[in-house]
Design a protein around this motif. Structure first.
Motif, mmCIF file in Angstrom:
data_model
loop_
_atom_site.group_PDB
_atom_site.id
_atom_site.type_symbol
_atom_site.label_atom_id
_atom_site.label_comp_id
_atom_site.label_asym_id
_atom_site.label_seq_id
_atom_site.Cartn_x
_atom_site.Cartn_y
_atom_site.Cartn_z
ATOM 1 N N SER A 7 0.848 -1.184 0.000
ATOM 2 C CA SER A 7 0.000 0.000 0.000
ATOM 3 C C SER A 7 0.884 1.235 0.000
ATOM 4 O O SER A 7 2.093 1.139 0.220
ATOM 5 N N GLY A 8 0.272 2.388 -0.270
ATOM 6 C CA GLY A 8 1.000 3.636 -0.194
ATOM 7 C C GLY A 8 1.381 4.237 -1.533
ATOM 8 O O GLY A 8 1.943 5.337 -1.580
ATOM 9 N N GLY A 9 1.107 3.534 -2.613
ATOM 10 C CA GLY A 9 1.423 4.086 -3.919
ATOM 11 C C GLY A 9 0.494 5.225 -4.282
ATOM 12 O O GLY A 9 -0.484 5.510 -3.586
ATOM 13 N N GLY A 10 0.816 5.894 -5.372
ATOM 14 C CA GLY A 10 -0.025 6.992 -5.808
ATOM 15 C C GLY A 10 0.673 7.846 -6.839
ATOM 16 O O GLY A 10 1.693 7.446 -7.411
ATOM 17 N N LEU A 11 0.120 9.027 -7.055
ATOM 18 C CA LEU A 11 0.652 9.982 -8.021
ATOM 19 C C LEU A 11 1.389 11.072 -7.263
ATOM 20 O O LEU A 11 0.852 11.647 -6.304
ATOM 21 N N MET A 12 2.601 11.352 -7.690
ATOM 22 C CA MET A 12 3.424 12.339 -7.004
ATOM 23 C C MET A 12 4.209 13.127 -8.040
ATOM 24 O O MET A 12 4.589 12.593 -9.091
ATOM 25 N N GLN A 13 4.448 14.392 -7.771
ATOM 26 C CA GLN A 13 5.291 15.212 -8.638
ATOM 27 C C GLN A 13 6.765 14.887 -8.390
ATOM 28 O O GLN A 13 7.150 14.452 -7.295
ATOM 29 N N ALA A 14 7.567 15.095 -9.392
ATOM 30 C CA ALA A 14 9.004 14.892 -9.250
ATOM 31 C C ALA A 14 9.545 15.726 -8.081
ATOM 32 O O ALA A 14 9.137 16.880 -7.889
ATOM 33 N N GLY A 15 10.422 15.099 -7.319
ATOM 34 C CA GLY A 15 10.984 15.746 -6.145
ATOM 35 C C GLY A 15 10.243 15.446 -4.866
ATOM 36 O O GLY A 15 10.738 15.730 -3.765
ATOM 37 N N GLY A 16 9.068 14.853 -4.984
ATOM 38 C CA GLY A 16 8.261 14.537 -3.815
ATOM 39 C C GLY A 16 8.662 13.233 -3.172
ATOM 40 O O GLY A 16 9.632 12.582 -3.576
ATOM 41 N N SER A 17 7.887 12.839 -2.149
ATOM 42 C CA SER A 17 8.176 11.632 -1.379
ATOM 43 C C SER A 17 6.928 10.777 -1.232
ATOM 44 O O SER A 17 5.809 11.299 -1.196
ATOM 45 N N LEU A 18 7.162 9.491 -1.130
ATOM 46 C CA LEU A 18 6.103 8.531 -0.831
ATOM 47 C C LEU A 18 6.693 7.466 0.076
ATOM 48 O O LEU A 18 7.894 7.183 0.007
ATOM 49 N N ARG A 19 5.834 6.878 0.911
ATOM 50 C CA ARG A 19 6.265 5.735 1.708
ATOM 51 C C ARG A 19 5.365 4.550 1.404
ATOM 52 O O ARG A 19 4.150 4.623 1.618
ATOM 53 N N LEU A 20 5.969 3.493 0.918
ATOM 54 C CA LEU A 20 5.245 2.265 0.654
ATOM 55 C C LEU A 20 5.315 1.357 1.880
ATOM 56 O O LEU A 20 6.324 1.338 2.582
ATOM 57 N N MET A 110 14.578 -15.591 -6.880
ATOM 58 C CA MET A 110 15.044 -16.090 -5.588
ATOM 59 C C MET A 110 14.019 -15.844 -4.484
ATOM 60 O O MET A 110 14.158 -16.352 -3.375
ATOM 61 N N TYR A 111 13.003 -15.030 -4.787
ATOM 62 C CA TYR A 111 11.997 -14.670 -3.785
ATOM 63 C C TYR A 111 10.766 -15.558 -3.960
ATOM 64 O O TYR A 111 10.236 -15.683 -5.069
ATOM 65 N N ARG A 112 10.327 -16.108 -2.840
ATOM 66 C CA ARG A 112 9.258 -17.107 -2.912
ATOM 67 C C ARG A 112 7.871 -16.494 -2.904
ATOM 68 O O ARG A 112 6.969 -16.976 -3.574
ATOM 69 N N TYR A 113 7.684 -15.459 -2.087
ATOM 70 C CA TYR A 113 6.357 -14.872 -1.912
ATOM 71 C C TYR A 113 6.341 -13.449 -2.448
ATOM 72 O O TYR A 113 7.300 -12.697 -2.264
ATOM 73 N N TRP A 114 5.215 -13.097 -3.066
ATOM 74 C CA TRP A 114 5.073 -11.777 -3.689
ATOM 75 C C TRP A 114 3.721 -11.164 -3.357
ATOM 76 O O TRP A 114 2.720 -11.866 -3.229
ATOM 77 N N GLY A 115 3.715 -9.846 -3.265
ATOM 78 C CA GLY A 115 2.464 -9.118 -3.157
ATOM 79 C C GLY A 115 1.903 -8.836 -4.540
ATOM 80 O O GLY A 115 2.495 -9.202 -5.557
ATOM 81 N N GLN A 116 0.774 -8.140 -4.552
ATOM 82 C CA GLN A 116 0.098 -7.872 -5.818
ATOM 83 C C GLN A 116 0.596 -6.594 -6.479
ATOM 84 O O GLN A 116 0.289 -6.330 -7.645
ATOM 85 N N GLY A 117 1.345 -5.800 -5.744
ATOM 86 C CA GLY A 117 1.923 -4.588 -6.308
ATOM 87 C C GLY A 117 1.103 -3.347 -6.038
ATOM 88 O O GLY A 117 -0.112 -3.403 -5.834
ATOM 89 N N THR A 118 1.769 -2.202 -6.033
ATOM 90 C CA THR A 118 1.120 -0.906 -5.880
ATOM 91 C C THR A 118 1.738 0.056 -6.892
ATOM 92 O O THR A 118 2.955 0.079 -7.066
ATOM 93 N N GLN A 119 0.892 0.826 -7.549
ATOM 94 C CA GLN A 119 1.352 1.710 -8.625
ATOM 95 C C GLN A 119 1.928 3.000 -8.052
ATOM 96 O O GLN A 119 1.304 3.655 -7.207
ATOM 97 N N VAL A 120 3.095 3.355 -8.540
ATOM 98 C CA VAL A 120 3.712 4.646 -8.232
ATOM 99 C C VAL A 120 3.911 5.386 -9.545
ATOM 100 O O VAL A 120 4.538 4.861 -10.459
ATOM 101 N N THR A 121 3.357 6.579 -9.631
ATOM 102 C CA THR A 121 3.484 7.396 -10.825
ATOM 103 C C THR A 121 4.074 8.743 -10.442
ATOM 104 O O THR A 121 3.546 9.421 -9.560
ATOM 105 N N VAL A 122 5.169 9.108 -11.085
ATOM 106 C CA VAL A 122 5.848 10.369 -10.795
ATOM 107 C C VAL A 122 5.776 11.244 -12.031
ATOM 108 O O VAL A 122 6.262 10.868 -13.102
#
Length: 124
Positions: A7-20, A110-122
């Motif tokens: 969780s935590g993805g989203g749309l952000m302008q260049a130079g900004g911050s996000l925490r996943l 090499m990784y066994r378990y995966w999440g479904q992913g979250t989109q990050v758009t900059v």
């Protein structure tokens, strides 16, 4: 079995911050190496960062070193990716993954378990 939800993805302008965030359920992840990968349209999935089970060792892709920070809270069964100074080329779907090995692997297989992913758009 480990289930991972990002969780935590989203749309952000260049130079900004996000925490996943990556929340785990099922078996405890306290003994797993945890990693973040990303995949942009038309490109292969690529390594972003990984962290040891204790949190004491981390590894980063050169493209994010100094801008991204991976961390974990085993009590909360959650892994984080703090992303600062975002660039348009960081745009991708970001995936959390768990590896039962010891090495901080950069190879997705090499990784066994995966999440479904979250989109990050900059945007520029």
């Amino acid at each position: 079995q480990v289930q991972l939800v990002e969780s935590g993805g989203g749309l952000m302008q260049a130079g900004g911050s996000l925490r996943l965030s990556c929340a785990a359920s099922g078996r405890t992840i306290s003994s797993y190496v945890m990693g973040w990968f990303r995949q942009a349209p038309g490109k292969e999935r690529e390594f972003v960062a990984a962290i040891s089970w204790s949190g004491g060792t981390t590894r980063y892709a050169d493209s994010v070193k100094g801008r991204f920070t991976i961390s974990r809270d085993n009590a909360k069964k959650t892994v984080y990716l703090q992303m600062n100074s975002l660039k348009p080329e960081d745009t991708a779907v970001y995936y959390c993954a768990a590896d039962s090995g010891i090495q901080l692997d950069t190879t997705p297989r090499m990784y066994r378990y995966w999440g479904q992913g979250t989109q990050v758009t900059v945007s520029s």
